[in-house]
Design a protein around this motif. Sequence first.
Motif, PDB file in Angstrom:
ATOM      1  N   SER A  37    -123.377 -72.752  99.983  1.00  0.00           N
ATOM      2  CA  SER A  37    -121.915 -72.723  99.920  1.00  0.00           C
ATOM      3  C   SER A  37    -121.395 -72.043 101.177  1.00  0.00           C
ATOM      4  CB  SER A  37    -121.423 -71.980  98.670  1.00  0.00           C
ATOM      5  OG  SER A  37    -120.004 -72.011  98.608  1.00  0.00           O
ATOM      6  N   ALA A  38    -121.322 -72.827 102.250  1.00  0.00           N
ATOM      7  CA  ALA A  38    -120.852 -72.295 103.528  1.00  0.00           C
ATOM      8  C   ALA A  38    -119.329 -72.238 103.517  1.00  0.00           C
ATOM      9  CB  ALA A  38    -121.353 -73.175 104.674  1.00  0.00           C
ATOM     10  N   MET A  39    -118.772 -71.034 103.573  1.00  0.00           N
ATOM     11  CA  MET A  39    -117.329 -70.876 103.460  1.00  0.00           C
ATOM     12  C   MET A  39    -116.693 -70.174 104.646  1.00  0.00           C
ATOM     13  SD  MET A  39    -116.083 -72.419 100.936  1.00  0.00           S
ATOM     14  CE  MET A  39    -114.462 -71.753 101.221  1.00  0.00           C
ATOM     15  N   GLN A  40    -117.484 -69.584 105.535  1.00  0.00           N
ATOM     16  CA  GLN A  40    -116.910 -68.857 106.658  1.00  0.00           C
ATOM     17  C   GLN A  40    -117.589 -69.240 107.964  1.00  0.00           C
ATOM     18  OE1 GLN A  40    -117.203 -65.009 104.052  1.00  0.00           O
ATOM     19  NE2 GLN A  40    -116.127 -64.496 105.941  1.00  0.00           N
ATOM     20  N   LEU A  41    -116.771 -69.437 108.973  1.00  0.00           N
ATOM     21  CA  LEU A  41    -117.242 -69.777 110.309  1.00  0.00           C
ATOM     22  C   LEU A  41    -116.705 -68.732 111.274  1.00  0.00           C
ATOM     23  CD1 LEU A  41    -118.502 -71.922 112.300  1.00  0.00           C
ATOM     24  CD2 LEU A  41    -116.189 -72.895 112.418  1.00  0.00           C
ATOM     25  N   GLN A  42    -117.591 -68.168 112.087  1.00  0.00           N
ATOM     26  CA  GLN A  42    -117.186 -67.135 113.023  1.00  0.00           C
ATOM     27  C   GLN A  42    -117.851 -67.381 114.376  1.00  0.00           C
ATOM     28  OE1 GLN A  42    -117.632 -63.221 111.215  1.00  0.00           O
ATOM     29  NE2 GLN A  42    -117.540 -64.116 109.186  1.00  0.00           N
ATOM     30  N   ILE A  43    -117.093 -67.130 115.438  1.00  0.00           N
ATOM     31  CA  ILE A  43    -117.553 -67.433 116.790  1.00  0.00           C
ATOM     32  C   ILE A  43    -117.543 -66.172 117.640  1.00  0.00           C
ATOM     33  CG2 ILE A  43    -117.161 -68.826 118.848  1.00  0.00           C
ATOM     34  CD1 ILE A  43    -117.776 -70.540 116.444  1.00  0.00           C
ATOM     35  N   SER A  44    -118.601 -65.971 118.417  1.00  0.00           N
ATOM     36  CA  SER A  44    -118.603 -64.945 119.460  1.00  0.00           C
ATOM     37  C   SER A  44    -118.913 -65.622 120.784  1.00  0.00           C
ATOM     38  CB  SER A  44    -119.641 -63.859 119.148  1.00  0.00           C
ATOM     39  OG  SER A  44    -120.953 -64.344 119.400  1.00  0.00           O
ATOM     40  N   ASP A  45    -118.943 -64.860 121.849  1.00  0.00           N
ATOM     41  CA  ASP A  45    -119.247 -65.436 123.162  1.00  0.00           C
ATOM     42  C   ASP A  45    -120.672 -65.956 123.237  1.00  0.00           C
ATOM     43  OD1 ASP A  45    -116.727 -64.920 124.086  1.00  0.00           O
ATOM     44  OD2 ASP A  45    -117.259 -62.985 124.980  1.00  0.00           O
ATOM     45  N   LYS A 103    -122.224 -78.270 106.829  1.00  0.00           N
ATOM     46  CA  LYS A 103    -122.518 -78.499 108.233  1.00  0.00           C
ATOM     47  C   LYS A 103    -121.389 -77.992 109.131  1.00  0.00           C
ATOM     48  CE  LYS A 103    -125.546 -82.574 107.936  1.00  0.00           C
ATOM     49  NZ  LYS A 103    -125.727 -83.983 108.393  1.00  0.00           N
ATOM     50  N   VAL A 104    -121.779 -77.694 110.368  1.00  0.00           N
ATOM     51  CA  VAL A 104    -120.818 -77.388 111.412  1.00  0.00           C
ATOM     52  C   VAL A 104    -120.805 -78.557 112.384  1.00  0.00           C
ATOM     53  CG1 VAL A 104    -120.218 -75.845 113.311  1.00  0.00           C
ATOM     54  CG2 VAL A 104    -121.197 -74.904 111.212  1.00  0.00           C
ATOM     55  N   HIS A 105    -119.609 -79.042 112.728  1.00  0.00           N
ATOM     56  CA  HIS A 105    -119.453 -80.110 113.708  1.00  0.00           C
ATOM     57  C   HIS A 105    -118.778 -79.536 114.955  1.00  0.00           C
ATOM     58  CE1 HIS A 105    -120.444 -83.018 110.555  1.00  0.00           C
ATOM     59  NE2 HIS A 105    -119.542 -82.418 109.787  1.00  0.00           N
ATOM     60  N   ILE A 106    -119.339 -79.830 116.116  1.00  0.00           N
ATOM     61  CA  ILE A 106    -118.724 -79.443 117.380  1.00  0.00           C
ATOM     62  C   ILE A 106    -118.048 -80.660 117.983  1.00  0.00           C
ATOM     63  CG2 ILE A 106    -119.067 -78.442 119.661  1.00  0.00           C
ATOM     64  CD1 ILE A 106    -119.713 -76.528 117.393  1.00  0.00           C
ATOM     65  N   LEU A 107    -116.731 -80.570 118.241  1.00  0.00           N
ATOM     66  CA  LEU A 107    -115.957 -81.665 118.800  1.00  0.00           C
ATOM     67  C   LEU A 107    -115.368 -81.241 120.140  1.00  0.00           C
ATOM     68  CD1 LEU A 107    -115.773 -81.877 115.531  1.00  0.00           C
ATOM     69  CD2 LEU A 107    -113.919 -83.458 115.977  1.00  0.00           C
ATOM     70  N   VAL A 161    -114.159 -77.368 119.862  1.00  0.00           N
ATOM     71  CA  VAL A 161    -113.855 -76.740 118.584  1.00  0.00           C
ATOM     72  C   VAL A 161    -115.018 -76.934 117.617  1.00  0.00           C
ATOM     73  CG1 VAL A 161    -111.352 -76.911 118.783  1.00  0.00           C
ATOM     74  CG2 VAL A 161    -112.618 -78.784 117.736  1.00  0.00           C
ATOM     75  N   ALA A 162    -115.234 -75.924 116.780  1.00  0.00           N
ATOM     76  CA  ALA A 162    -116.256 -75.963 115.737  1.00  0.00           C
ATOM     77  C   ALA A 162    -115.559 -76.043 114.388  1.00  0.00           C
ATOM     78  CB  ALA A 162    -117.143 -74.721 115.804  1.00  0.00           C
ATOM     79  N   VAL A 163    -116.001 -76.993 113.555  1.00  0.00           N
ATOM     80  CA  VAL A 163    -115.398 -77.211 112.238  1.00  0.00           C
ATOM     81  C   VAL A 163    -116.470 -77.038 111.170  1.00  0.00           C
ATOM     82  CG1 VAL A 163    -114.168 -78.825 110.746  1.00  0.00           C
ATOM     83  CG2 VAL A 163    -113.759 -78.854 113.220  1.00  0.00           C
ATOM     84  N   LEU A 164    -116.180 -76.224 110.167  1.00  0.00           N
ATOM     85  CA  LEU A 164    -117.103 -76.013 109.054  1.00  0.00           C
ATOM     86  C   LEU A 164    -116.694 -76.885 107.878  1.00  0.00           C
ATOM     87  CD1 LEU A 164    -119.469 -74.468 107.745  1.00  0.00           C
ATOM     88  CD2 LEU A 164    -117.824 -72.731 107.028  1.00  0.00           C
ATOM     89  N   VAL A 218    -113.027 -76.485 105.963  1.00  0.00           N
ATOM     90  CA  VAL A 218    -112.375 -75.262 105.477  1.00  0.00           C
ATOM     91  C   VAL A 218    -112.056 -74.275 106.580  1.00  0.00           C
ATOM     92  CG1 VAL A 218    -113.272 -75.400 103.121  1.00  0.00           C
ATOM     93  CG2 VAL A 218    -114.636 -74.268 104.891  1.00  0.00           C
ATOM     94  N   GLN A 219    -112.795 -74.327 107.692  1.00  0.00           N
ATOM     95  CA  GLN A 219    -112.483 -73.403 108.776  1.00  0.00           C
ATOM     96  C   GLN A 219    -112.724 -74.072 110.127  1.00  0.00           C
ATOM     97  OE1 GLN A 219    -114.192 -69.430 108.300  1.00  0.00           O
ATOM     98  NE2 GLN A 219    -112.269 -68.922 107.286  1.00  0.00           N
TER      99      GLN A 219
END
Length: 353
Positions: A102-110, A76-80, A67-70, A57-58
């Motif tokens: 119900s994980a629906m949002q993925l957000q990235i910081s430094d 789960k989050v997958h890092i590719l 890239v991180a995919v939710l 979804v994100q």
Amino acid sequence: MLRQNHCLFLSVFLGIMFLSSCERTDNENPTNNRESIVIENLELFSDFDRHGLVRPVQIETLPNGNVAVLDNQTNKVHILDINGKIITSFGGEGRGPCESLSAMQLQISDEAIYVVDSNQRRINQFNHEGGCVQSFNFDTGIFRSYVTVKDSESYFTMSMGKNGALVRLVDLHGDSTYYFGEAMGKEYRPGDLEVERRTLQRGGIPDLMKNEITKYFSDDHLYVFLNVYSRLQKYTEQGDLLWDQEIDMPVNEAIFEKVVERAHEPESQGGVPVLRYILSMKVVDDQPYLLWYPVDDYPQHLVKTNKDGDLETIFDIRNDEFVFFDFTLDSRNNILYLIDSETSQIYRTKMPA
């Protein structure tokens, strides 16, 4: 860079179903004198067969180009990496530390990866290697569990007109709440949805939508898109408005007419069709990118503005097979990633230099 519940995804996704190498072109330019670029050579990057993605979804780009995919189905989050190899996966379903229902949002910081669990109203914080750092709760009141994390101690939510504001900033450490942004309507209080639907049937904007926004936090600034007014705003993290720009896309008229048409259909009784112009927003190198809602015979648009919010480039995504729900742009390698949640596939393409 940071970006802003299961019900939200389903409502938007169903709305999409009802609305129906890159090369430069001078034809079918969707804006008057804006540069238009066609995107049509899409390469499959990830799917169920390759990586077991069920409902991505994100997607977000990490500082190192990975890239991180939710995946909402597995939580789960997958890092590719850039070659599509899975480096690590983390999170998962449950009520334990850094788990989600119900994980629906993925957000990235430094420094961190944040996963927002709309069911438990909890933000799970990981480091970039996938290690669990902490979990903390959030409160959006009676409205959608849709938050944008500022840092590990604060987050933004929609104010929905309370205190005459668009945005609510919650500081967990200081136990304080701050409101900013001028509301487009009075504070919304839940009422008769049939009244709201009839307003839409008449071509008006329902009260429940007037103050709905999409948010993205990047480099100490909050970007706000007013969902039904097609306006983009930029604020300091303290809530000072820096600029306010209308994004005038001719496709907006077709989107609005299609939603009004849906409001007249018998299936819409008891509810209100989704009205919004964009599906996702990201900010890359201080320049906002917006993924437009698809409708009818228009190609799906990815819109780029300059640092002042002026419309700069329209990318026409020419592909009749897919509808893309989210995207990310790796500016270091000039790669655009697009998620088609219906087919559980992620595509990519080189962006023009």
